[in-house]
Design an enzyme around this catalytic site. Structure first.
Site, mmCIF file in Angstrom:
data_model
loop_
_atom_site.group_PDB
_atom_site.id
_atom_site.type_symbol
_atom_site.label_atom_id
_atom_site.label_comp_id
_atom_site.label_asym_id
_atom_site.label_seq_id
_atom_site.Cartn_x
_atom_site.Cartn_y
_atom_site.Cartn_z
ATOM 1 C CB SER A 104 -70.617 -53.780 -10.118
ATOM 2 O OG SER A 104 -71.124 -54.432 -10.855
ATOM 3 C CB THR A 135 -75.141 -49.848 -12.667
ATOM 4 O OG1 THR A 135 -74.197 -48.944 -12.157
ATOM 5 C CG2 THR A 135 -76.480 -49.648 -12.353
ATOM 6 C CB THR A 178 -75.029 -49.426 -8.942
ATOM 7 O OG1 THR A 178 -73.686 -49.519 -8.991
ATOM 8 C CG2 THR A 178 -75.346 -48.193 -8.189
ATOM 9 N NE ARG A 210 -69.926 -41.735 -8.000
ATOM 10 C CZ ARG A 210 -70.106 -42.689 -8.683
ATOM 11 N NH1 ARG A 210 -70.971 -43.678 -8.303
ATOM 12 N NH2 ARG A 210 -70.098 -42.441 -9.890
ATOM 13 C CB VAL A 211 -74.833 -40.430 -4.756
ATOM 14 C CG1 VAL A 211 -76.031 -40.724 -5.643
ATOM 15 C CG2 VAL A 211 -74.883 -40.523 -3.350
ATOM 16 N N GLY A 212 -73.829 -41.874 -7.605
ATOM 17 C CA GLY A 212 -73.787 -41.925 -9.011
ATOM 18 C C GLY A 212 -75.258 -41.707 -9.599
ATOM 19 C CG ASP A 213 -75.877 -43.321 -13.509
ATOM 20 O OD1 ASP A 213 -74.823 -43.843 -13.014
ATOM 21 O OD2 ASP A 213 -76.709 -43.973 -14.247
ATOM 22 C CG LEU A 263 -67.633 -41.928 -14.991
ATOM 23 C CD1 LEU A 263 -67.138 -42.520 -13.598
ATOM 24 C CD2 LEU A 263 -66.509 -41.388 -15.710
ATOM 25 N N GLY A 264 -70.977 -42.688 -13.610
ATOM 26 C CA GLY A 264 -72.373 -41.948 -13.388
ATOM 27 C C GLY A 264 -72.504 -40.508 -13.322
#
Length: 325
Positions: free
Chosen positions: A84, A187, A205, A215-218, A240-241
């Protein structure tokens, strides 16, 4: 995750202390929170143990808390058992691994990269954005070109053996259903304070497994996955971002601490806020980790299973976080 836990137990950190019961210190928003000696390094999940060790080693070498939080998560970016974080991480739906990272210091300096391909250490590239450009975030091909211009090696684009095996199995059904505490998500976020009270943080991450391409997370978003302020404290997030972004989780925690909440109280309020704004919460995991300028520590998650590593010059412990459910 089970493979990563086996790896941790066999790691070189013979001095690491596993403390599964210490989470009781966080119960009921108590003021009796863990207060660590300074310098203090905190990082999310099991892989925080070797990451903390790398961070403390770098801190001893250079005396820089910024160097420490960069070096710490670089260790995780190279961990081939970690699916991850880093280029060995699980890919998106197209079979491509893309990376996100951010770094920040307590004076407000920060940098991040997102949707990066072929760069082994996105955290170091985020530091380049912070220190060598007028920007905060650079993404995609622009980030890759920045890496090339700064002399970063550009890696061959291929899945690691474990990621390839997992991706081939996923393609049989191509269903997107993350499993909490496994894909949802591991992460690594790291925050630290040195003996003089200077703070810094890092977050890196490979994002959700089998995410939509782009897609981009937090993690690379300052204020969501990471926020640091020398006047108050620091916070980082994992999980979950999308849910973390919606509540600006890390910034929220720092602001709550600014208003007088302890790190534990602030983390708990951030989780409550997140739960109130999220659907299908039984299938969502997210956790927060925080420290204030006094060295008090807080950690809280939606569901059981989130843990973090706490490292000092003399110890390195894995601690179970309390949770909403």
């Amino acid at each position: 995750m089970s493979e990563r836990r086996k790896f941790i137990k066999k790691s070189i950190l013979g001095s690491a202390i596993l403390v599964p019961g210490i989470s009781g210190a966080f119960a009921n928003s108590s003021k009796k929170e863990l207060i660590g000696e300074k310098p203090l390094i905190l990082s999310t999940w099991n892989h925080g143990l070797p990451a903390n060790a790398a961070a403390i080693s770098k801190l001893k070498e250079t005396g820089s808390i910024l160097d420490a939080v960069e070096a710490g998560v670089m260790d995780t970016e190279l961990d081939m058992d970690n699916l991850s974080v880093g280029l060995q991480g699980l890919p998106d739906r197209e079979g491509i691994t893309t990376l996100d990272a951010s770094i920040m210091t307590g004076d407000g300096s920060c940098g991040s990269v997102a949707f990066v391909r072929q760069v082994k250490h996105p955290i170091s590239l985020a530091r380049v954005v912070m220190e060598k450009t007028p920007h905060v975030m650079i993404v995609g091909e622009g980030a890759r070109q920045l890496a090339i211009s700064e002399g970063f090696p550009i890696e061959k684009e291929e899945l690691s053996p474990k990621a390839k095996e997992a991706y081939e199995k996923w393609k049989v059904t191509s269903k997107y259903k993350p499993v909490i505490n496994i894909e949802n998500h591991d992460t690594i976020g790291m925050i630290g304070i040195d003996k003089n009270g200077q703070m810094a943080g890092s977050c890196t991450t490979s994002g959700l497994a089998y995410k939509m391409h782009g897609r981009v997370g937090d993690s690379p978003i300052i204020g969501a996955g990471l926020y640091v302020d020398n006047e108050v404290g620091a916070a980082t997030a994992t999980g979950l971002g999308e849910t973390i972004i919606r509540v600006c989780g890390s910034f929220l925690i720092v602001e709550l601490m600014r208003q007088g909440r302890t790190p534990q109280e602030a983390c708990e309020e951030a989780v409550r806020r997140l739960v109130s704004k999220s659907k299908n919460i039984k299938d969502v995991q997210a956790g927060f980790l925080a420290i204030n300028k006094e060295g008090q520590v807080g950690a809280y998650a939606i569901h059981p299973g989130f843990n973090f590593a706490q490292g000092t010059l003399s110890s390195n412990a894995l601690i179970d976080s309390k949770s909403y459910f």
